[in-house]
Design a protein around this motif. Structure first.
Motif, short mmCIF file in Angstrom:
data_model
loop_
_atom_site.label_atom_id
_atom_site.label_comp_id
_atom_site.label_asym_id
_atom_site.label_seq_id
_atom_site.Cartn_x
_atom_site.Cartn_y
_atom_site.Cartn_z
N SER A 24 0.85 -1.18 0.00
CA SER A 24 0.00 0.00 0.00
C SER A 24 0.88 1.24 0.00
CB SER A 24 -0.91 0.01 1.23
OG SER A 24 -0.13 0.01 2.42
N SER A 25 0.30 2.35 -0.40
CA SER A 25 1.00 3.62 -0.32
C SER A 25 0.22 4.52 0.63
CB SER A 25 1.11 4.28 -1.70
OG SER A 25 -0.18 4.52 -2.25
N VAL A 26 0.93 5.45 1.26
CA VAL A 26 0.32 6.39 2.20
C VAL A 26 0.47 7.80 1.64
CG1 VAL A 26 0.53 7.43 4.49
CG2 VAL A 26 0.63 4.95 4.24
N LEU A 27 -0.61 8.54 1.69
CA LEU A 27 -0.62 9.93 1.23
C LEU A 27 -1.30 10.78 2.29
CD1 LEU A 27 -0.04 11.86 -1.19
CD2 LEU A 27 -2.38 11.39 -1.96
N GLY A 28 -0.65 11.84 2.71
CA GLY A 28 -1.22 12.67 3.78
C GLY A 28 -1.01 14.15 3.53
N MET A 29 -1.84 14.94 4.18
CA MET A 29 -1.73 16.40 4.13
C MET A 29 -2.13 16.94 5.49
SD MET A 29 -3.73 19.07 1.62
CE MET A 29 -3.44 20.85 1.71
N GLN A 30 -1.25 17.74 6.09
CA GLN A 30 -1.48 18.26 7.43
C GLN A 30 -1.26 19.76 7.47
OE1 GLN A 30 -2.35 16.07 10.04
NE2 GLN A 30 -2.37 14.46 8.48
N PHE A 31 -2.14 20.45 8.19
CA PHE A 31 -1.94 21.86 8.52
C PHE A 31 -1.31 21.93 9.90
CE2 PHE A 31 -5.47 21.93 5.49
CZ PHE A 31 -5.08 22.96 4.63
N LEU A 32 -0.30 22.77 10.05
CA LEU A 32 0.39 22.93 11.33
C LEU A 32 -0.04 24.25 11.96
CD1 LEU A 32 4.03 21.84 10.37
CD2 LEU A 32 2.01 20.42 10.80
N SER A 33 -0.45 24.17 13.21
CA SER A 33 -0.95 25.36 13.90
C SER A 33 -0.38 25.38 15.32
CB SER A 33 -2.49 25.32 13.95
OG SER A 33 -3.00 26.44 14.64
N PRO A 34 0.04 26.55 15.82
CA PRO A 34 0.50 26.61 17.20
C PRO A 34 -0.63 26.22 18.15
CG PRO A 34 1.06 28.63 16.01
CD PRO A 34 0.12 27.86 15.14
N LEU A 35 -0.32 25.35 19.11
CA LEU A 35 -1.33 24.96 20.09
C LEU A 35 -1.78 26.19 20.88
CD1 LEU A 35 -0.38 21.58 21.82
CD2 LEU A 35 -2.62 22.22 20.95
N ALA A 36 -3.07 26.41 20.93
CA ALA A 36 -3.61 27.55 21.68
C ALA A 36 -5.02 27.21 22.13
CB ALA A 36 -3.62 28.82 20.83
N GLN A 37 -5.38 27.63 23.32
CA GLN A 37 -6.70 27.34 23.86
C GLN A 37 -7.81 27.86 22.96
OE1 GLN A 37 -6.63 25.67 27.12
NE2 GLN A 37 -8.58 25.02 26.26
N GLU A 38 -7.55 29.02 22.33
CA GLU A 38 -8.59 29.68 21.53
C GLU A 38 -8.89 28.94 20.23
OE1 GLU A 38 -6.40 31.98 24.25
OE2 GLU A 38 -5.63 31.21 22.33
N THR A 39 -7.93 28.20 19.70
CA THR A 39 -8.11 27.58 18.39
C THR A 39 -8.06 26.05 18.39
OG1 THR A 39 -5.72 27.80 17.97
CG2 THR A 39 -7.15 29.59 17.19
#
Length: 423
Positions: A24-39
């Motif tokens: 199998s092949s794996v394909l991924g896409m991730q958004f990186l965001s600073p950890l914050a209580q508000e978001t």
């Protein structure tokens, strides 16, 4: 196995692992965001809502049919915490092109469907579908509430929250119940637009396709992202333990106490002595030959379980144990006594070698599991690190007893959390 990392656009990267090891092949896409209580809750909810439907496939039934056409592939929403970075997006698993019956390509249509999920969501009145948002919001709230059901995991979440209060690392990856409950379709839509413009993006591929094909497939997604300044997520700031450890007790309807202890390590994945720290953890409590297991659990029977674990991208080590209510003091004293033994170099050559073999084996087996390999490289990418598992294993192999003892001496008790039964 060849790993290639490239920048597709400013703040948008691809990590591609070329290998013929898997079917199998794996394909991924991730958004990186600073950890914050508000978001945190907004970020955690977003991939679940995106997964509900797109313009061309407006419900999960039609999305599933599209995946079935790709040899029964999967595209699952993910929410992860890597140090003080929250990573949200999708990871897909598809039949590798080398194994299709007629030689047809799966990579390009799989990438197209991934791009569709992220960039062409099903909407109503210029925002996310109210029904999808409400249903997934309820699921998120239930997930947050359900964390208390696993008391061992709950104790670890609580000690981190207390220990790192005021630090991003203290924020849970799912956010908090109040924030999650308040999310509206419009608020989520506005947050999604901001994330598309400003969040660093990490693509990942693992399979047999040539790099040029992989780059072309994901670049087709990347070029459709809105333009904006994608600021790299900052490295976590190292904390310092208080002069006297914090002590927190909580009473719930439990029959077994949960003792969780948080230590500041003075080192993390960016530091030269990180390999020594991995060996400290293995000697101390990270394996079934460790001091905590062999002494606190087996020899003295003070705990039902006792183990330690490192937070790779944060200067934190956690000790987790299950104890009788009336033995908590004895257990804590012995846990600290075993740490002192490590700090004074009181471990045998055999103990060190057992620990070394365990750490190296764990790193090398990462190369044999696609899910672990994807997770490893996501963490490295979020941290701006390029060291492969086998390269880290090589450094562990050459770490000396003196380096291990020196790393152990940096450990300082920060917070003790005890979950006890109600009176």
């Amino acid at each position: 196995m060849e790993v290639t990392r490239t920048e597709l656009l400013p703040g948008v990267h691809l990590t591609a692992v070329q290998t013929k090891k898997f079917k199998s092949s794996v394909l991924g896409m991730q958004f990186l965001s600073p950890l914050a209580q508000e978001t945190a809750a907004l970020n955690a909810l977003l991939p679940a809502v995106l997964r509900r439907g797109t313009v061309a496939h407006p419900d999960m039934e039609r999305l599933s049919a599209a995946l079935d056409e790709l040899y029964g592939g999967t595209l699952e929403p993910t929410v992860r915490k890597k140090g003080e970075t929250q990573c949200v997006g999708f990871v897909g698993s598809f039949l590798d092109d080398a194994y299709t019956l007629d030689g047809s390509a799966v990579l390009e249509p799989a990438a197209a469907l991934l791009g569709e999920l992220v960039l062409e969501p099903y909407t109503r009145d210029g925002a996310f579908c109210p029904d999808y948002t409400r249903q997934e919001r309820e699921n998120l709230v239930n997930r947050i509430r359900a964390q208390i059901n696993d008391k061992r995991q709950y104790a670890q979440l609580r000690v981190v929250a207390e220990m790192c209060a005021g630090e991003p690392f203290g924020v849970d990856k799912l956010g908090d119940e109040a924030s999650a409950s308040a999310i509206t379709p419009q608020a989520l839509w506005e947050h999604y637009q901001k994330l598309l413009r400003t969040a660093p993006v990490e693509f990942y591929y693992c399979g047999s396709a040539p790099f040029e094909r992989v780059e072309g497939a994901v670049r087709a997604i990347a070029r459709r992202l809105p333009q904006g300044e994608r600021t790299p997520v900052p490295h976590p700031v190292k904390g310092s333990a208080p002069a006297q450890p914090r002590r927190v007790e909580e009473a719930l309807d439990v029959t077994q106490g949960k003792l969780a202890m948080g230590f500041r390590t003075g080192a993390d994945a960016w530091d030269e002595d990180y390999p020594a720290l991995t060996l400290v953890n293995a000697v101390y409590g990270g394996t079934t030959t460790s001091k905590l297991f062999m002494n606190v659990r087996e020899r003295l029977s003070l705990c039902y379980y006792a183990s330690s674990g490192l937070m790779k991208y944060k200067d934190v080590m956690l000790v987790s144990s299950g104890v009788e209510f009336d033995k908590v003091g004895q257990a804590q004293d012995e846990i600290l006594a075993q740490l002192k033994n490590c700090q004074e170099g009181q471990f045998s050559d055999d103990e060190l070698e057992w620990a070394r073999r365990s750490v190296v084996s764990t790193l090398m087996t990462t190369l044999d599991a696609q899910s672990r390999l994807e997770d490893y490289w996501l963490g490295q990418s979020a941290a701006g690190l390029t060291e492969a598992p086998d390269e880290l294993a090589e450094r562990v192999e050459h770490t000396t007893r003196e380096q291990v003892t020196a790393a152990a001496r940096k450990l300082t008790l920060d917070t003790v959390y005890f979950l006890k039964g109600k009176e």
